[in-house]
Motif scaffolding. Structure first.
Motif, PDB file in Angstrom:
ATOM      1  N   LEU A 226      -5.297   3.610   2.518  1.00 55.69           N
ATOM      2  CA  LEU A 226      -5.611   4.859   1.221  1.00 55.69           C
ATOM      3  C   LEU A 226      -5.771   6.043   2.094  1.00 55.69           C
ATOM      4  CD1 LEU A 226      -6.929   2.930  -2.112  1.00 55.69           C
ATOM      5  CD2 LEU A 226      -4.620   4.421  -1.552  1.00 55.69           C
ATOM      6  N   ALA A 227      -7.008   5.510   3.354  1.00 54.05           N
ATOM      7  CA  ALA A 227      -7.755   6.688   3.963  1.00 54.05           C
ATOM      8  C   ALA A 227      -6.610   7.175   4.755  1.00 54.05           C
ATOM      9  CB  ALA A 227      -8.743   5.545   5.020  1.00 54.05           C
ATOM     10  N   LEU A 228      -5.357   6.060   5.356  1.00 54.83           N
ATOM     11  CA  LEU A 228      -4.511   6.009   6.817  1.00 54.83           C
ATOM     12  C   LEU A 228      -3.428   7.490   6.095  1.00 54.83           C
ATOM     13  CD1 LEU A 228      -3.398   6.658   9.311  1.00 54.83           C
ATOM     14  CD2 LEU A 228      -2.033   4.425   8.595  1.00 54.83           C
ATOM     15  N   THR A 229      -3.706   6.946   4.567  1.00 56.85           N
ATOM     16  CA  THR A 229      -2.471   7.732   3.321  1.00 56.85           C
ATOM     17  C   THR A 229      -2.118   9.546   3.213  1.00 56.85           C
ATOM     18  OG1 THR A 229      -1.245   5.661   2.584  1.00 56.85           O
ATOM     19  CG2 THR A 229      -0.688   7.899   1.594  1.00 56.85           C
ATOM     20  N   PHE A 230      -3.838   8.668   2.807  1.00 57.49           N
ATOM     21  CA  PHE A 230      -4.747  10.716   2.583  1.00 57.49           C
ATOM     22  C   PHE A 230      -5.067  11.377   3.688  1.00 57.49           C
ATOM     23  CE2 PHE A 230      -7.708   8.579  -1.583  1.00 57.49           C
ATOM     24  CZ  PHE A 230      -6.225   7.887  -1.495  1.00 57.49           C
TER      25      PHE A 230
END
Length: 398
Positions: A283-287
Motif C-alpha cells: 500500500l505504501a509503495l502504491t501510494f
C-alpha cells in the motif's frame, strides 16, 4: 480526475450497471462472489486494456453473451468507453464519441492503481512483476518513456534475431555489431530515466512508510539494479558474454533485465515481514506511485483496494485510514463485512434488503484515539449482492 459514473454491460457476473461514484471515497460491501472484485476489474480493464485476474478475455463476458461494454464519465464530463466482442476479438474504443484504435489512448486519460491479493506477486512473481509496476507508473509520469521503450524493444528484437542467426550468414557479425551499438545506447537512456523515477519513488515511499510502518521505516532499503553490472559498460559485459548469449539465443543483459529489490535489514523483505506488514508495504509503495502520478497535471490516479479486511488488523486499518486522507485521488475499497470499515467512519447506518445495521459502526465502537478524519459528506457506501450494486449511504431514497 475522478470517475463520476460507471456503466457496464455483460461484464462478469455484474448486472448491467449505471452507478454514480463519490469523487473521494467509495466503499463496496458484500459477500465473497457477490461482484465486488468484478466492479474493480471493470475499471482496471478500462485503464489497462487487460484484467488483473485472468489473461482469458472470454472469462470477462457474462454467460451466454458474446460481448461486454465498460464506460465511464469523468469529472470533466469526458466519456471513455470500451467494448469487446470475445467471439470476433474486435475491440471498439471511444472517447467522447470519437473512435480510437489503440488501448494506450485510454491509459492517457485514466490512471488506475490497484492493490489486490494478486499484488503480492510484486514480491514473489520475480523481476518481471516489479518491472511492470515501475513502468506502469513511468508511463504516466515520464511522458516520453513509452516512445523510448518501444524503440528499445524494437532494437532488442533485432539484436535477439541476430544472436539466433549466429554465423549463418556473412553479414550476421556486422549486423550484430550494429544492433548491439543501438541496444547499448538505448539501454543507457532507459536505465537513466528509470533510475530517476525509481529514486523519486524511494523518496516518496519513505513518507508513506512513516505512516503505515513507522517502526520499520529506517530498516527498509530499496536496491536498484539497472540490468547489467553497475561498474561496467554494457558493451563490455555483452562482449564478455558472447558465447553465453549464443547458447541461450537472446540478450542476457540490458535495460530489459532491470529490477528493484526491497530489503529489510539487507534481507529480502518478503522473508522478514508478516503477511499484514507486506500488505502495508504494498500500500505504501502504491501510494508513493499514486502521489507521483497526481503531481502530473495530465491525469490524477484512481486507487482501487480489494478486500481491505484481509491481513490487516484494526490498528493497521486505522493507520491506512489516516494515510488515505493524505492522497489527492479517488479511492474505491471493497470489504466483506461493514465492521472492517469502522476506522474509516464516525457513524454509519446501513440498510440492505435482508438486514438493517443500525450504526454497525457506532460511537461506542469508535476508538477515541483514531486518526480517522473522514467526514460523512466525503464518501458513499454501496452494497453488492448477486451482481447488483445498491447505494446504501447516502440512501438514494432520501
Amino acid at each position: 480526475m475522478s470517475v463520476d459514473k460507471l456503466i457496464t454491460r455483460n461484464f462478469r457476473n455484474l448486472h448491467d450497471l449505471d452507478i454514480n461514484f463519490h469523487s473521494k471515497f467509495n466503499f463496496f460491501v458484500g459477500d465473497n462472489g457477490s461482484g465486488k472484485s468484478s466492479l474493480l476489474e471493470a475499471l482496471f480493464y478500462l485503464g489497462h486494456g487487460k484484467s488483473f485476474r485472468t489473461s482469458k478475455t472470454e472469462a470477462l463476458v457474462c454467460y451466454k453473451k458474446s460481448d461486454f461494454v465498460v464506460s465511464i464519465k469523468n469529472d470533466n464530463n469526458c466519456q471513455l468507453g470500451l467494448s469487446r466482442n470475445v467471439s470476433t476479438g474486435e475491440t471498439n474504443i471511444k472517447i467522447d464519441g470519437e473512435r480510437h484504435y489503440r488501448l494506450s489512448v485510454l491509459a492517457k486519460n485514466i490512471a488506475i492503481q490497484i492493490v489486490t491479493p494478486e499484488s503480492f506477486k510484486l514480491f514473489f512473481g520475480g523481476p518481471k512483476e516489479r518491472r511492470r509496476f515501475i513502468d506502469l507508473g513511468m508511463f504516466h509520469v515520464e511522458h516520453d518513456f513509452s516512445t523510448l521503450w518501444k524503440s528499445f524493444n524494437r532494437v532488442l528484437k533485432q539484436r535477439n534475431a541476430c544472436i539466433r542467426l549466429g554465423n549463418s550468414s556473412s553479414n550476421s557479425s556486422s549486423m550484430l555489431t550494429y544492433w548491439t551499438d543501438q541496444f547499448c545506447e538505448l539501454s543507457k537512456q532507459v536505465a537513466q530515466v528509470r533510475f530517476e523515477y525509481t529514486s523519486a519513488i524511494i523518496k516518496e515511499l519513505d513518507v508513506w512508510l512513516a505512516m503505515l510502518l513507522p517502526d520499520l521505516k529506517s530498516r527498509v532499503t530499496v536496491q536498484y539494479l539497472q540490468g547489467w553490472p553497475q561498474k561496467k559498460e554494457l558493451k563490455e559485459v555483452l562482449f564478455d558474454n558472447i558465447m553465453r548469449e549464443a547458447s541461450y539465443g537472446y540478450s542476457l543483459y540490458g535495460a530489459h533485465k532491470f529490477d528493484v529489490k526491497f530489503l529489510l535489514d539487507k534481507q529480502s523483505l518478503e522473508t522478514q515481514l508478516s503477511r499484514g506488514q507486506q500488505k502495508l508495504f504494498l500500500l505504501a509503495l502504491t501510494f508513493a506511485q499514486a502521489k507521483l502520478i497526481a503531481q502530473v497535471n495530465r491525469v490524477k490516479p484512481i486507487l482501487l483496494i480489494d478486500d481491505i479486511g484481509a491481513e490487516l488488523d484494526i490498528n493497521s486499518r486505522r493507520a491506512l485510514s489516516s494515510a488515505l486522507e493524505q492522497l489527492d485521488c479517488q479511492v474505491l475499497i471493497t470489504a466483506i463485512e461493514c465492521e472492517v470499515l469502522q476506522p474509516f467512519f464516525d457513524r454509519l447506518a446501513i440498510i440492505d434488503n435482508d438486514h438493517k445495521y443500525d450504526s454497525c459502526i457506532d460511537s461506542d465502537k469508535i476508538n477515541p484515539e483514531s486518526n480517522s478524519t473522514t467526514k460523512l459528506e466525503n464518501y458513499k457506501v454501496f452494497h453488492v449482492k448477486h451482481g447488483e450494486i445498491t447505494a446504501m449511504y447516502p440512501d438514494n431514497s432520501e
